[in-house]
Design an enzyme around this catalytic site. Structure first.
Site, PDB file in Angstrom:
ATOM      1  N   GLN A 105      45.166   6.590  27.824  1.00 55.33           N
ATOM      2  CA  GLN A 105      46.441   7.002  28.434  1.00 55.33           C
ATOM      3  C   GLN A 105      47.575   6.149  27.859  1.00 55.33           C
ATOM      4  OE1 GLN A 105      47.745   6.268  32.559  1.00 55.33           O
ATOM      5  NE2 GLN A 105      48.001   8.476  32.772  1.00 55.33           N
ATOM      6  N   TYR A 180      57.467   6.775  35.554  1.00 53.07           N
ATOM      7  CA  TYR A 180      57.630   5.917  34.376  1.00 53.07           C
ATOM      8  C   TYR A 180      58.547   6.590  33.338  1.00 53.07           C
ATOM      9  CZ  TYR A 180      54.135   3.296  36.863  1.00 53.07           C
ATOM     10  OH  TYR A 180      53.490   2.589  37.850  1.00 53.07           O
ATOM     11  N   ARG A 232      50.240  14.100  31.518  1.00 52.24           N
ATOM     12  CA  ARG A 232      50.187  13.931  32.975  1.00 52.24           C
ATOM     13  C   ARG A 232      51.598  13.902  33.548  1.00 52.24           C
ATOM     14  NH1 ARG A 232      47.532   9.641  37.255  1.00 52.24           N
ATOM     15  NH2 ARG A 232      46.089  11.200  38.025  1.00 52.24           N
ATOM     16  N   GLY A 324      39.774   9.021  41.123  1.00 54.94           N
ATOM     17  CA  GLY A 324      40.208   7.651  40.897  1.00 54.94           C
ATOM     18  C   GLY A 324      39.497   6.729  41.877  1.00 54.94           C
ATOM     19  N   ARG A 325      40.123   6.518  43.049  1.00 53.83           N
ATOM     20  CA  ARG A 325      39.528   5.640  44.053  1.00 53.83           C
ATOM     21  C   ARG A 325      38.084   6.017  44.400  1.00 53.83           C
ATOM     22  NH1 ARG A 325      44.461   6.464  48.023  1.00 53.83           N
ATOM     23  NH2 ARG A 325      44.089   8.527  47.123  1.00 53.83           N
TER      24      ARG A 325
END
Ligand SMILES: Cc1cc2nc3c(=O)[nH]c(=O)nc-3n(C[C@H](O)[C@H](O)[C@H](O)COP(=O)(O)O)c2cc1C
Length: 378
Positions: A105, A180, A232, A324-325
């Site tokens: 990424q 971002y 993404r 993810g988590r």
């Protein structure tokens, strides 16, 4: 023993560029704060990825800075210079060695970078607009990038892509989400420029699309075998002005028109509902899948803690489910499904199991000290 048929999660998947995945489950990109000061990946970090790369079809790495001025996290690794290719290769080999495809990424933090991490202490962005903080107030005031610097960052994304290819990755994911730099250019909140990089919607799209084109050119020039390019994004922003669903549909249209392997929608809750910019009340993910249409796979993510959550996720029309988590809590998520033990998937972090879960100290510390970030046991 469960009677549910989870096999749709275990079906193989083929991207248009020719890369095939052994199943539909992807590890979501997660920063682990564990690289060294030079931007090299460390042993504990490699062990963490190895522990999670056996079951899933594809691993998307933590974000990597494409230029030192875009470093967004302590312990983030780098892809900003050729000397880091051996470090990147170690990571690609660690993931691929367990049987998953490895996607890097690529990222620039823009105004979200902590000033203390930057060599000159000065954040940059599309414009000198600070971020609004969730608890009120605002972040540091960034410096607006010059046209020349913008061209430089586009070239940095291309060079990082070349390094990913040379390091043996199977693809790159452009990080256009979570507030971002790429999102800062697309957002009417953070981009108030009036040159070719800002203004109306088309001009706010110019930077993200220029990055995508440069990345694709790098693939064309340097990849000898199929190499994935994904993007993404976050579908909406809470601020006014801010990105709306209508603008997100325009982003999807533009990315589709350029051509790429997949879209990845960054959500905390896969089934979250739209805020504004559409009269359609269905979950955002279903609307984005519709907009992407056939031929452009969408990856969905967000709070899919059980095998049933993941299976149901596919009902939204997404091609791949990212975790993810859930993979921090349960590294054997896919293996347990494949072995008919879906009911044994852990859904809360066992606070006594750091070493068994192979989570490096800096990430472990962040998880247990940031209240509400991850469900914990007891
Ligand atoms: C520890 C941690 C680090 C993360 N780092 C990144 C990152 O580097 N890049 C990114 O796009 N998203 C990052 N995310 C967001 C996740 O990819 C994902 O979208 C989010 O956690 C929701 O999915 P989940 O419920 O499966 O965890 C991070 C999330 C966590 C928990």
């Amino acid at each position: 023993m469960s009677t549910t048929d989870y096999s749709p999660l275990l079906d193989s998947f083929r991207f248009a560029s020719g890369i095939s995945l052994k199943n539909r489950v992807v590890m979501a990109p997660m920063t682990n704060f564990s690289s060294n000061e030079e931007g090299e990946v460390t042993g504990p970090e490699l062990e963490y990825y190895i522990r999670r790369s056996k079951g899933v079809g594809m691993v998307i790495t933590a974000c990597v800075y494409v230029t030192r001025g875009g470093k967004g996290f302590p312990g983030e690794f780098g892809a900003d210079r050729d000397e880091l290719i051996p470090s990147l290769r170690q990571l690609a080999d660690a993931i691929k060695g367990e049987g998953a495809k490895a996607v890097l990424q690529i990222f620039h933090g823009g105004r979200q970078s902590p000033p203390a991490l930057l060599l000159d202490g000065q954040t940059v962005s599309a414009s000198d607009v600070p971020a609004e903080l969730p608890g009120g107030g605002h972040g540091p005031v960034p410096r607006a990038l010059t046209g020349e610097e913008i061209e430089g960052i586009i070239a940095d994304f291309a060079a990082a892509t070349r390094r990913a290819i040379e390091a043996g990755f199977d693809g790159v994911e452009i990080h256009g989400a979570n507030g971002y730099l790429l999102q800062q250019f697309f957002s009417p909140h953070s981009n108030t420029r009036d040159d070719r990089w800002g203004g109306d919607l088309q001009k706010r799209l110019a930077f993200p699309l220029a990055v995508l084109r440069a990345v694709k050119d790098a693939v064309k020039s340097h990849a000898a075998s199929p190499f994935l390019v994904g993007y993404r994004f976050s579908p909406e922003e809470p601020e006014t002005p801010g990105i709306t669903m209508a603008e997100t549909f325009a982003l999807v249209d533009a990315l589709k028109e350029e051509g790429l392997d997949y879209l990845h929608v960054s959500l905390q809750e896969l089934w979250s509902l739209p805020r504004r910019g559409t009269d359609d009340s269905r979950p955002r993910i279903e609307q984005i899948v519709d907009r992407a249409g056939s031929g452009l796979p969408v990856i969905g993510v967000g709070s899919l803690y059980t095998a049933d959550d993941a299976l149901k996720g596919l009902d939204s029309g997404i091609s791949l489910v990212a975790l993810g988590r859930p993979l921090l809590i349960e590294p054997d998520f896919v293996q347990k499904i494949a072995e008919g033990r879906a009911g044994e998937i852990e859904t809360e972090l066992d606070l006594s199991a750091q070493s068994a879960l192979v989570i490096p100290d800096p990430l472990w510390g962040a998880l247990i000290h940031t209240g509400g970030w991850i469900p914990t046991k007891g």
